[in-house]
Design a protein around this motif. Sequence first.
Motif: not given
Length: 640
Positions: A281-308
């Motif tokens: 690693s060339v990044i010394k401080d890695t405390e801010w790097i947080k793996p995790g799970v995300a929800s995602w609207n594209y698969w079920s609604d290709n234009h989902g992010t266009k809709d608030f």
Amino acid sequence: MKFFFISILSCVWSTAILSQVASVTSPNKQINVVVNAPNEFVSDTWFLQVNYDSNGSTQIIPKINLGLVRSDQNFSRDLQFLKTGKARLITENYSTLHGKRSKCTNSANEITVSFQNPGKAKLNLIIRAYNDGIAFRYEFPEKNGTYLVKDELTAYFIPDSTKRWLEKYNPANEGLYSEMVDGNIQKDWCYPALFNTADKKCWFLIHEADVNRNYCGSKLTNYGDKNSYKITFPDQWNGRGTGETQPTVTLPWQSPWRVIIMGSLSDIVESTLVNDVSTPSVIKDTEWIKPGVASWNYWSDNHGTKDFKTVCKFADLAAAFNWPYTLLDWEWDTMGNGGQLEDALKYIHSIGVKPLMWYNSGGEHTWVGATPKDRMLTHENRMEEFAKLKKLGVVGVKVDFFESEKQNMINYYLDILEDAAQFEIMVYFHGCLVPRGWARTYPNLMTYEGVRGAEWYNNGPEFTTTAPKHNSILPFTRNVVGSMDYTPVTFTNSQYPHTTSYGHELALSVLFESGIQHMADRPEGYYELPDAAKSFLRTIPNTWDNTKLLDGYPGQYVVMARQKGNSWYIGGISGTQKERVQKLDFSFLPKNIKYKLTLISDGRHDKDFAVKYMVVDKTSTVDVKLLRRGGFAAVLNQVK
């Protein structure tokens, strides 16, 4: 006649053995690499021979041709052997923030073999033998000079009757793997490439690692000799013709590592060799790097992010399932129906979720016009955009549509990672190359696409029938070499239907490793699950302390166990049209500790679950019934 032919072959390889000038053996004595001089029967260049088994006695790859052609000189034929340096033990322990194992060991025996060409220019070959494979790279040790590498002559000779799983090359690395027993199909091939020897005793996976600014990515081709897979530079048409196909190198220089993971199937699946050989690693401080799970609207609604309102529903899903992230995919810059980007980000933060945002990589290298397209292309644009994102509380970016592995594009990938790190922003790539070990060097690189994932249910009817088998090949191929953003675990249908069972889909949350795991279904797909499945998805980790292959065969079935703390998670799927009974053996557990097993398997039909609870230990076994194209998931929690 057959005896005569075998005798000739024996004579040829005996001659090759007599021409050995150096060798290195793995610490456990299972793998041996031999450096051989040119031989009139075998090769007109120097070549490696790779052996496996007790004392490295069984020939696995009889020939790996070596050599480079530089713009000023040739480093292939007529190389003069100078010396072999003293063998040294590579030993290093390191930690990872995400991946298949949190504590890794880089341990190998290494030698450096030195040559010079007729012009007295020097070339070194650095070879490492690991317990789970080999790695080698070229080195120009001289201190100055800038040259074009016109060709790399590295080529792996794979004998007929060796079974192989290969994916036809495409710049996005989103094809299907084909199973073959010889090299009769002559094509360009993606990494990684999986092989099994004719006697079935040894598996090996060919890849490359630690590609940096001083080279390009490569692929494999077998056009000259159908069984000789040559390292080949990108085509001119890649990236819409932008960038040079041949890399420019500045001395002193080292090539990427050429990596072969070897052994049993479990050795392949559990290996971290691609990361082991890559730059720390060339990044010394890695405390801010947080793996995790995300929800995602594209698969079920290709234009989902266009809709608030759609964006808010998917943020609510993440909050309800205790997932830390939600992704705003393309069209966030044209959001409407009740709010715009700033309103959406404010709402996402207000419910305790963190936003990720999509970008087009932009530039002339991609034909895709989806916006925003102009904000990642230059250093100045990135610094301005990352500063805005930092202020808005956006913690990660998804950058899409690279379409090339030329040297200019390798530089672009690394530029994005380095600039993002200055603002503590995580990154993942889509429409991209497959992993080359960069997640070790830049741990803010969370995942890559580089796979035919669930998105392909939107692209046509083909994935409906091919997904089950494809899913049971990926743990042995693509996901071995690094995080894979398949966007799994979909129960409802998008534009084209599934044929995988609900148990199969749930299992993918364990089987497919990704530093950010995007759960791709619509909210009701998760809300309507039975309690056991919902509880499983609320608690499933996506970073692991350990990974074990319990059983499987590429294209047929796979069962894997992954450890997080004191708990184990198991996923198993079938890729075939037949029902099967899988014996689940818990011998991988520690002695004298009992675990509560929650087993969520196929029920009466594809959309039904059967849930079983029991206490097990190291001596226990359980039979699990899988429907055709079925699967199961399980969690083991220590009984205290």
